[in-house]
Write a protein that holds these residues in place. Sequence first.
Motif, PDB file in Angstrom:
ATOM      1  N   GLU A  65      -6.845 -44.254  26.545  1.00  0.00           N
ATOM      2  CA  GLU A  65      -8.213 -44.750  26.709  1.00  0.00           C
ATOM      3  C   GLU A  65      -8.367 -46.157  26.132  1.00  0.00           C
ATOM      4  OE1 GLU A  65     -10.700 -43.659  28.321  1.00  0.00           O
ATOM      5  OE2 GLU A  65     -12.180 -45.113  27.623  1.00  0.00           O
ATOM      6  N   ALA A  66      -7.764 -46.373  24.952  1.00  0.00           N
ATOM      7  CA  ALA A  66      -7.863 -47.695  24.320  1.00  0.00           C
ATOM      8  C   ALA A  66      -7.190 -48.760  25.181  1.00  0.00           C
ATOM      9  CB  ALA A  66      -7.231 -47.657  22.931  1.00  0.00           C
ATOM     10  N   MET A  67      -6.025 -48.441  25.723  1.00  0.00           N
ATOM     11  CA  MET A  67      -5.324 -49.422  26.555  1.00  0.00           C
ATOM     12  C   MET A  67      -6.097 -49.686  27.841  1.00  0.00           C
ATOM     13  SD  MET A  67      -2.787 -50.502  24.817  1.00  0.00           S
ATOM     14  CE  MET A  67      -1.828 -51.421  26.021  1.00  0.00           C
ATOM     15  N   LEU A  68      -6.711 -48.646  28.371  1.00  0.00           N
ATOM     16  CA  LEU A  68      -7.507 -48.837  29.590  1.00  0.00           C
ATOM     17  C   LEU A  68      -8.685 -49.779  29.315  1.00  0.00           C
ATOM     18  CD1 LEU A  68      -7.750 -48.038  32.541  1.00  0.00           C
ATOM     19  CD2 LEU A  68      -9.164 -46.097  31.844  1.00  0.00           C
ATOM     20  N   ARG A  69      -9.280 -49.602  28.150  1.00  0.00           N
ATOM     21  CA  ARG A  69     -10.390 -50.501  27.790  1.00  0.00           C
ATOM     22  C   ARG A  69      -9.896 -51.936  27.638  1.00  0.00           C
ATOM     23  NH1 ARG A  69     -14.620 -47.280  23.839  1.00  0.00           N
ATOM     24  NH2 ARG A  69     -14.666 -45.354  25.055  1.00  0.00           N
ATOM     25  N   LEU A  70      -8.675 -52.063  27.148  1.00  0.00           N
ATOM     26  CA  LEU A  70      -8.107 -53.408  27.012  1.00  0.00           C
ATOM     27  C   LEU A  70      -7.940 -54.053  28.390  1.00  0.00           C
ATOM     28  CD1 LEU A  70      -6.843 -55.509  25.063  1.00  0.00           C
ATOM     29  CD2 LEU A  70      -4.631 -54.458  25.556  1.00  0.00           C
ATOM     30  N   TRP A  71      -7.422 -53.284  29.333  1.00  0.00           N
ATOM     31  CA  TRP A  71      -7.250 -53.832  30.691  1.00  0.00           C
ATOM     32  C   TRP A  71      -8.595 -54.255  31.266  1.00  0.00           C
ATOM     33  CZ3 TRP A  71      -2.746 -54.514  29.553  1.00  0.00           C
ATOM     34  CH2 TRP A  71      -1.797 -53.546  29.321  1.00  0.00           C
ATOM     35  N   GLY A 127      -9.883 -66.967  21.428  1.00  0.00           N
ATOM     36  CA  GLY A 127     -10.105 -67.549  20.117  1.00  0.00           C
ATOM     37  C   GLY A 127     -11.126 -66.825  19.264  1.00  0.00           C
ATOM     38  N   GLU A 128     -11.793 -65.821  19.824  1.00  0.00           N
ATOM     39  CA  GLU A 128     -12.830 -65.140  19.042  1.00  0.00           C
ATOM     40  C   GLU A 128     -12.277 -64.026  18.168  1.00  0.00           C
ATOM     41  OE1 GLU A 128     -16.337 -63.906  20.948  1.00  0.00           O
ATOM     42  OE2 GLU A 128     -16.841 -65.912  21.672  1.00  0.00           O
ATOM     43  N   ALA A 129     -11.313 -63.306  18.663  1.00  0.00           N
ATOM     44  CA  ALA A 129     -10.753 -62.188  17.892  1.00  0.00           C
ATOM     45  C   ALA A 129      -9.309 -61.982  18.310  1.00  0.00           C
ATOM     46  CB  ALA A 129     -11.556 -60.912  18.141  1.00  0.00           C
ATOM     47  N   LYS A 130      -8.514 -61.455  17.380  1.00  0.00           N
ATOM     48  CA  LYS A 130      -7.145 -61.113  17.746  1.00  0.00           C
ATOM     49  C   LYS A 130      -7.178 -59.880  18.638  1.00  0.00           C
ATOM     50  CE  LYS A 130      -3.829 -60.974  14.714  1.00  0.00           C
ATOM     51  NZ  LYS A 130      -3.115 -60.642  13.457  1.00  0.00           N
ATOM     52  N   VAL A 131      -6.270 -59.843  19.564  1.00  0.00           N
ATOM     53  CA  VAL A 131      -6.211 -58.684  20.458  1.00  0.00           C
ATOM     54  C   VAL A 131      -5.973 -57.407  19.658  1.00  0.00           C
ATOM     55  CG1 VAL A 131      -4.930 -57.607  22.349  1.00  0.00           C
ATOM     56  CG2 VAL A 131      -5.412 -60.061  22.413  1.00  0.00           C
ATOM     57  N   THR A 132      -5.082 -57.478  18.675  1.00  0.00           N
ATOM     58  CA  THR A 132      -4.787 -56.265  17.899  1.00  0.00           C
ATOM     59  C   THR A 132      -5.992 -55.833  17.071  1.00  0.00           C
ATOM     60  OG1 THR A 132      -3.746 -57.725  16.276  1.00  0.00           O
ATOM     61  CG2 THR A 132      -2.287 -56.524  17.754  1.00  0.00           C
ATOM     62  N   THR A 133      -6.739 -56.795  16.555  1.00  0.00           N
ATOM     63  CA  THR A 133      -7.940 -56.440  15.787  1.00  0.00           C
ATOM     64  C   THR A 133      -8.924 -55.684  16.671  1.00  0.00           C
ATOM     65  OG1 THR A 133      -7.671 -58.418  14.413  1.00  0.00           O
ATOM     66  CG2 THR A 133      -9.837 -57.380  14.404  1.00  0.00           C
ATOM     67  N   TRP A 134      -9.117 -56.256  17.872  1.00  0.00           N
ATOM     68  CA  TRP A 134     -10.025 -55.609  18.834  1.00  0.00           C
ATOM     69  C   TRP A 134      -9.536 -54.200  19.174  1.00  0.00           C
ATOM     70  CZ3 TRP A 134      -9.672 -53.532  23.687  1.00  0.00           C
ATOM     71  CH2 TRP A 134     -10.865 -53.375  24.403  1.00  0.00           C
ATOM     72  N   LEU A 135      -8.227 -54.104  19.378  1.00  0.00           N
ATOM     73  CA  LEU A 135      -7.655 -52.827  19.806  1.00  0.00           C
ATOM     74  C   LEU A 135      -7.721 -51.785  18.693  1.00  0.00           C
ATOM     75  CD1 LEU A 135      -6.416 -51.752  22.378  1.00  0.00           C
ATOM     76  CD2 LEU A 135      -4.187 -52.553  21.597  1.00  0.00           C
ATOM     77  N   TYR A 136      -7.416 -52.187  17.475  1.00  0.00           N
ATOM     78  CA  TYR A 136      -7.511 -51.252  16.345  1.00  0.00           C
ATOM     79  C   TYR A 136      -8.940 -50.748  16.190  1.00  0.00           C
ATOM     80  CZ  TYR A 136      -2.811 -51.965  14.340  1.00  0.00           C
ATOM     81  OH  TYR A 136      -1.462 -51.974  14.109  1.00  0.00           O
ATOM     82  N   ARG A 137      -9.893 -51.647  16.422  1.00  0.00           N
ATOM     83  CA  ARG A 137     -11.293 -51.237  16.296  1.00  0.00           C
ATOM     84  C   ARG A 137     -11.649 -50.196  17.360  1.00  0.00           C
ATOM     85  NH1 ARG A 137     -15.137 -55.935  17.054  1.00  0.00           N
ATOM     86  NH2 ARG A 137     -13.954 -56.767  15.308  1.00  0.00           N
ATOM     87  N   VAL A 138     -11.165 -50.444  18.583  1.00  0.00           N
ATOM     88  CA  VAL A 138     -11.436 -49.474  19.653  1.00  0.00           C
ATOM     89  C   VAL A 138     -10.806 -48.129  19.314  1.00  0.00           C
ATOM     90  CG1 VAL A 138     -10.923 -48.912  22.064  1.00  0.00           C
ATOM     91  CG2 VAL A 138     -11.709 -51.203  21.464  1.00  0.00           C
ATOM     92  N   VAL A 139      -9.565 -48.152  18.870  1.00  0.00           N
ATOM     93  CA  VAL A 139      -8.881 -46.896  18.518  1.00  0.00           C
ATOM     94  C   VAL A 139      -9.630 -46.203  17.386  1.00  0.00           C
ATOM     95  CG1 VAL A 139      -6.766 -45.908  17.564  1.00  0.00           C
ATOM     96  CG2 VAL A 139      -6.630 -47.725  19.260  1.00  0.00           C
ATOM     97  N   SER A 140     -10.032 -46.991  16.420  1.00  0.00           N
ATOM     98  CA  SER A 140     -10.742 -46.439  15.279  1.00  0.00           C
ATOM     99  C   SER A 140     -12.025 -45.726  15.725  1.00  0.00           C
ATOM    100  CB  SER A 140     -11.061 -47.579  14.320  1.00  0.00           C
ATOM    101  OG  SER A 140     -11.810 -47.104  13.250  1.00  0.00           O
TER     102      SER A 140
END
Lengths: 132, 195
Positions: free
Chosen positions: B60-66, B75-88
């Motif tokens: 689900e998290a990866m789908l949201r990333l796509w 430049g606003e946020a790191k991809v991993t930061t965004w992704l960790y937040r979604v997973v969290s």
Amino acid sequence: MAMNNIDMLNENELEALFEAARDTAPMPSQALWDRVHAGAEAALPTPHSFARTQPVRVGLLAGLIAAIGGWPSLAGLATATLAGVWIGFSNPEALTDSSVALLLPGLSQTETYELEDFDPGLNGFSAMLEEG
Amino acid sequence: MDMALDQNGEISDEALLVAYGNGDREAAFALTTRLTPRVLGFATRMLGGDRAEAEDVSQEAMLRLWKVAPDWRQGEAKVTTWLYRVVSNLCTDRLRKKRGVDIDAIEEPADGRPAVTSRLIAEDRARALIGAMRDLSDGQRQAVTLRHIEGLGNPEIAKIMQISTEAVESLTARGKRALAKALAHRREELGYGDE
């Protein structure tokens, strides 16, 4: 080495647990790889397509005008048409006027002329027409 | 195509995401390979070792990333930061729904038998840790996992959890203390008996 508190793991012992967790990180199953790839494929954006232009409906008259080159050529066509109408309605005049005299300087304005006067190759043609 | 490189000389996550957002299929493949294991690891720990649920969250998290890729603001946020937040967030939602369910029904981590190889010791220790982390609060578990297993810095964890850096430090400290207490009686089983 720090003395062990029997009721708590020390910092090194705890760190060893974290290290073990890092070293044994779960790897995605093949099913998960497949699902993620499928998701990426399904959501793959297409390159921004150009805005589709609706085909313009062209009327018969507009089509005809376009076929002959648009309004400018239509103006030329109208001029030619009017000129043809004018020529058609004008009374034919004998070619004994000054304009013919200009073409055939040897004739006076009151003289008649034959076709041979314009083209010597037609010598006798007028007589043949008269004879039928 | 020239892409921005990260500090390791690799194409950055953000550059790959932007490329995917422009229809680059291979960028998705690279991101999947790079990020899915991290997402799965974090989700597994957040969910107390529930692997099946962690895989669902990862998908689900990866789908949201796509889906966010075409609108990604560079430049606003790191991809991993965004992704960790979604997973969290996804994990927190699932944990809330599972409240009241017997979490001990999830595979019991340690079996108490002495491990014979270092690999087995590591697996036993990891299972014991994840098992003990189930008893932490969601915030403590998240902070401890991001800091000590995922290896992120406190400022990035603060962004992921949307709290202050001081709050992250507090959660991490309390979480570690709770783990140290909870696992103290399992020293021998964890291979600390001879130390």
